[in-house]
Scaffold this active site. Structure first.
Site, PDB file in Angstrom:
ATOM      1  CG  HIS A 308      -2.072   0.917   1.090  1.00  0.00           C
ATOM      2  ND1 HIS A 308      -2.000   2.262   1.347  1.00  0.00           N
ATOM      3  CD2 HIS A 308      -3.335   0.676   0.672  1.00  0.00           C
ATOM      4  CE1 HIS A 308      -3.175   2.811   1.098  1.00  0.00           C
ATOM      5  NE2 HIS A 308      -4.014   1.874   0.689  1.00  0.00           N
ATOM      6  CG  ASP A 366      -8.153  -4.258  -3.052  1.00  0.00           C
ATOM      7  OD1 ASP A 366      -7.359  -3.311  -2.984  1.00  0.00           O
ATOM      8  OD2 ASP A 366      -9.366  -4.102  -3.298  1.00  0.00           O
TER       9      ASP A 366
HETATM   10  C1  SDX Z   1      -6.089   0.110  -3.005  1.00  0.00           C
HETATM   11  O1  SDX Z   1      -4.422   4.638  -2.083  1.00  0.00           O
HETATM   12  C2  SDX Z   1      -5.353   4.003  -1.503  1.00  0.00           C
HETATM   13  O2  SDX Z   1      -5.802   4.351  -0.426  1.00  0.00           O
HETATM   14  C3  SDX Z   1      -5.867   2.796  -2.254  1.00  0.00           C
HETATM   15  C4  SDX Z   1      -6.895   1.945  -1.517  1.00  0.00           C
HETATM   16  C5  SDX Z   1      -8.182   2.680  -1.272  1.00  0.00           C
HETATM   17  O3  SDX Z   1      -8.916   2.283  -0.356  1.00  0.00           O
HETATM   18  O4  SDX Z   1      -8.500   3.585  -2.078  1.00  0.00           O
HETATM   19  O5  SDX Z   1      -6.369   1.513  -0.267  1.00  0.00           O
HETATM   20  C6  SDX Z   1      -7.277   0.715  -2.331  1.00  0.00           C
HETATM   21  O6  SDX Z   1      -5.796   0.469  -4.111  1.00  0.00           O
HETATM   22  C7  SDX Z   1      -5.242  -0.883  -2.241  1.00  0.00           C
HETATM   23  C8  SDX Z   1      -3.984  -1.361  -3.064  1.00  0.00           C
HETATM   24  C9  SDX Z   1      -4.465  -2.448  -4.044  1.00  0.00           C
HETATM   25  N1  SDX Z   1      -3.372  -2.784  -5.011  1.00  0.00           N
HETATM   26  C10 SDX Z   1      -2.768  -3.964  -4.975  1.00  0.00           C
HETATM   27  O7  SDX Z   1      -2.964  -4.830  -4.115  1.00  0.00           O
HETATM   28  C11 SDX Z   1      -1.818  -4.194  -6.160  1.00  0.00           C
HETATM   29  C12 SDX Z   1      -0.467  -4.736  -5.640  1.00  0.00           C
HETATM   30  N2  SDX Z   1       0.179  -3.659  -4.883  1.00  0.00           N
HETATM   31  C13 SDX Z   1       1.163  -2.844  -5.619  1.00  0.00           C
HETATM   32  O8  SDX Z   1       0.771  -2.546  -6.929  1.00  0.00           O
HETATM   33  C14 SDX Z   1       1.628  -1.649  -4.785  1.00  0.00           C
HETATM   34  O9  SDX Z   1       1.882  -2.108  -3.531  1.00  0.00           O
HETATM   35  C15 SDX Z   1       0.741  -0.421  -4.670  1.00  0.00           C
HETATM   36  C16 SDX Z   1       0.342   0.125  -5.995  1.00  0.00           C
HETATM   37  C17 SDX Z   1      -0.483  -0.732  -3.875  1.00  0.00           C
HETATM   38  C18 SDX Z   1       1.538   0.648  -3.910  1.00  0.00           C
HETATM   39  O10 SDX Z   1       2.590   0.965  -4.721  1.00  0.00           O
HETATM   40  P1  SDX Z   1       3.653   2.134  -4.251  1.00  0.00           P
HETATM   41  O11 SDX Z   1       3.389   2.624  -2.912  1.00  0.00           O
HETATM   42  O12 SDX Z   1       3.703   3.118  -5.346  1.00  0.00           O
HETATM   43  O13 SDX Z   1       4.956   1.336  -4.054  1.00  0.00           O
HETATM   44  P2  SDX Z   1       5.931   0.964  -5.193  1.00  0.00           P
HETATM   45  O14 SDX Z   1       5.124   0.480  -6.379  1.00  0.00           O
HETATM   46  O15 SDX Z   1       6.859   2.087  -5.403  1.00  0.00           O
HETATM   47  O16 SDX Z   1       6.656  -0.286  -4.556  1.00  0.00           O
HETATM   48  C19 SDX Z   1       7.634  -0.073  -3.552  1.00  0.00           C
HETATM   49  C20 SDX Z   1       8.504  -1.301  -3.652  1.00  0.00           C
HETATM   50  C21 SDX Z   1       8.928  -1.605  -5.094  1.00  0.00           C
HETATM   51  O17 SDX Z   1      10.201  -2.236  -5.034  1.00  0.00           O
HETATM   52  P3  SDX Z   1      11.509  -1.293  -5.308  1.00  0.00           P
HETATM   53  O18 SDX Z   1      11.309  -0.646  -6.681  1.00  0.00           O
HETATM   54  O19 SDX Z   1      11.541  -0.304  -4.183  1.00  0.00           O
HETATM   55  O20 SDX Z   1      12.663  -2.285  -5.296  1.00  0.00           O
HETATM   56  O21 SDX Z   1       7.767  -2.453  -3.219  1.00  0.00           O
HETATM   57  C22 SDX Z   1       7.610  -3.347  -4.308  1.00  0.00           C
HETATM   58  C23 SDX Z   1       7.920  -2.610  -5.580  1.00  0.00           C
HETATM   59  O22 SDX Z   1       8.455  -3.477  -6.563  1.00  0.00           O
HETATM   60  N3  SDX Z   1       6.220  -3.779  -4.277  1.00  0.00           N
HETATM   61  C24 SDX Z   1       5.816  -5.038  -4.475  1.00  0.00           C
HETATM   62  C25 SDX Z   1       4.416  -4.992  -4.318  1.00  0.00           C
HETATM   63  N4  SDX Z   1       4.039  -3.741  -4.052  1.00  0.00           N
HETATM   64  C26 SDX Z   1       5.156  -2.997  -4.027  1.00  0.00           C
HETATM   65  N5  SDX Z   1       6.472  -6.171  -4.777  1.00  0.00           N
HETATM   66  C27 SDX Z   1       5.723  -7.280  -4.912  1.00  0.00           C
HETATM   67  N6  SDX Z   1       4.371  -7.333  -4.789  1.00  0.00           N
HETATM   68  C28 SDX Z   1       3.696  -6.203  -4.476  1.00  0.00           C
HETATM   69  N7  SDX Z   1       2.356  -6.247  -4.316  1.00  0.00           N
END
Ligand code: SDX
Length: 431
Positions: A308, A366
């Site tokens: 998140h 989710d």
């Molecule tokens: C919702 O914003 C809100 O409030 C949203 C929400 C709401 O109620 O409105 O809470 C609802 O959208 C919940 C999130 C649902 N999405 C997912 O479950 C999809 C999987 N999650 C990822 O796509 C990700 O965690 C996000 C999009 C949720 C958050 O992404 P960020 O904060 O922009 O973090 P990032 O993409 O920059 O990741 C940080 C690091 C990265 O590694 P590095 O580049 O630092 O080496 O963490 C890794 C990412 O590769 N990472 C993951 C991961 N999520 C982040 N690695 C593996 N699996 C994951 N799920």
């Protein structure tokens, strides 16, 4: 607007700029950069808005480190266990918990707006039966501005109030119609004798051929899912609604924009993507393969339902949903559901893996909502429409707050331009 209690000093090329700093009632201070470009001729740079406050708000507060979520100051776990969705809607919209009389009046107004214009039934006929319900939802909600002209003028208080009531009341009806249309069953009209969650379940699962009795445990779980998805500060879809509304667009078009944004798998589409991922993993012994892929920088695969932008410990909504998942699955006698077994094992493996611990990745809202909805009999394609109907009150509350804000102006970000500087056109013969 908060009073500025201190200033930040910025030094650029030997010049010094004093920027006001505002302190919130909770959360980090903010540096007011509204005059920065005029004073210093520079922009700030923050793609993805990881360090940017786009507005001030009094609706929802999230503490990502503590895993805290407050709606008008009330903790989400208390609302989920002691309140119900329409009371939370009232709280989000008007700022205070209602008296019994005000709650009854609000619920009556919502109940009496749950039917949609009969002509909208024909609007559905234009979609393919296999259209994704989110595609139908975006289209039909946007089309509401073609059916409810008397509540599209955002400068009129009464019209704003009617549009808010209509959207909260009709989204479940439209989402249920999208589902029925996709499975070739007749639309089921809303019933005024049912509560909000029971009405939605009845519109989704009843058929004219036989009586349908809503199981109170399922309607309670449904209501809890609605509560837990109601609002969440300035997330991507809420920011979309705010930006669309800043141009003065009508509320139905703005909510349709929010629905479109929510559809993405990184946002509200994650509940569907999470179930599809669990189904693809299939068995517990394949979890290590997927954990390795999630950690592989060269593999775009991410564990859907994990991580998140704000929460860096636990998503308090997932904690509550995990309890509901156990209740619903036990009621339905599917606690040994293979998907749930994979989900529970995946959660344990991920939470103990150094990569996920270091990146602070854990199950979000989710992760468990999809499992409950699957157990309740919804197809995965209906997961995000259910998220959208739940979040409509949050979008509307934030929209109302923005419209009423005297600082409200059209949102217009700038950019860091890295393209070509001015150059002359070249005739095709000379290229
Ligand atoms: C919702 O914003 C809100 O409030 C949203 C929400 C709401 O109620 O409105 O809470 C609802 O959208 C919940 C999130 C649902 N999405 C997912 O479950 C999809 C999987 N999650 C990822 O796509 C990700 O965690 C996000 C999009 C949720 C958050 O992404 P960020 O904060 O922009 O973090 P990032 O993409 O920059 O990741 C940080 C690091 C990265 O590694 P590095 O580049 O630092 O080496 O963490 C890794 C990412 O590769 N990472 C993951 C991961 N999520 C982040 N690695 C593996 N699996 C994951 N799920």
């Amino acid at each position: 607007m908060a009073e500025s209690t201190k200033t930040a000093t910025l030094n650029i090329d030997g010049s010094t700029y004093e920027l006001p700093v505002f302190s919130p009632t909770a959360g980090p201070d903010v540096i007011d950069i509204r005059k920065l470009y005029a004073q210093a001729g520079v922009f700030t740079y923050d793609p993805g808005f990881t360090s940017t406050a786009s507005c001030d708000s009094t609706i929802t507060y999230i503490d990502g480190d503590k895993g805290e979520l407050l709606h008008r100051g009330y903790p989400i776990d208390q609302l989920a266990s002691q309140s119900h969705y329409l009371e939370v809607c009232y709280l989000l919209l008007y700022g205070e918990l209602p008296s019994a009389a005000k709650l009854e009046d609000f619920e009556t107004r919502i109940t009496r707006h749950t039917m949609v214009h009969e002509q909208m039934h024909y609007f559905f006929r234009g979609f393919r039966r296999d259209a994704h319900p989110m595609a139908t939802l975006v289209g039909v909600v946007g089309a509401m501005s073609a059916f409810y002209h008397d509540s599209t003028d955002v400068s009129d208080d009464w019209q704003r109030e009617v549009a808010a009531i209509r959207l909260i009341a009709k989204l479940p009806t439209i989402a249920a119609m999208a589902y029925k249309y996709s499975i070739g069953q007749p639309f089921v009209y809303p019933r005024n004798d049912l509560d909000y969650a029971s009405n939605f379940l009845n519109m989704c699962f009843s058929v004219p051929a036989e009586e349908y009795h809503v199981n109170p445990i399922l309607s309670r779980a449904m209501d809890r899912i609605f509560i837990l998805h109601a609002d969440h500060e300035q997330n991507a879809s809420t920011s979309t609604v705010r930006l669309a509304s800043s141009s003065g667009a009508n509320p139905f078009a703005c909510i349709a924009a929010g629905i479109a944004c929510l559809w993405g798998p990184a946002h509200g589409g994650a509940n569907q993507a999470c179930l599809e991922m669990l189904r693809e993993i299939g068995t517990v012994d394949r979890i290590p393969e997927y954990i390795a892929r999630a950690k592989d920088k060269n593999d775009p695969f991410r564990l859907m339902g994990f991580g998140h932008r704000v929460y860096k410990n636990t998503d308090p909504r997932a904690t509550v949903l995990k309890e509901s998942a156990d209740e619903v699955l036990e009621l339905l006698g599917v606690e040994d559901n293979p998907l749930l077994q994979v989900a529970k094992e995946l959660e344990q493996v991920a939470l103990n893996d150094p990569y996920f611990i270091e990146k602070k990745l854990f199950p979000n809202v989710d992760f468990y909502s999809g499992i409950i909805l699957e157990a309740m009999g919804f197809p995965t394609s209906m997961f995000t429409p259910i998220f959208a109907l739940s979040r409509t009150v949050g979008w509307i509350s934030q929209w109302k707050e923005m419209i009423a804000d005297p600082q409200n102006k059209i949102g217009r970000p700038r950019q860091l331009y890295l393209g070509e500087t001015a150059r002359n056109y070249v005739d095709i013969e000379k290229r």
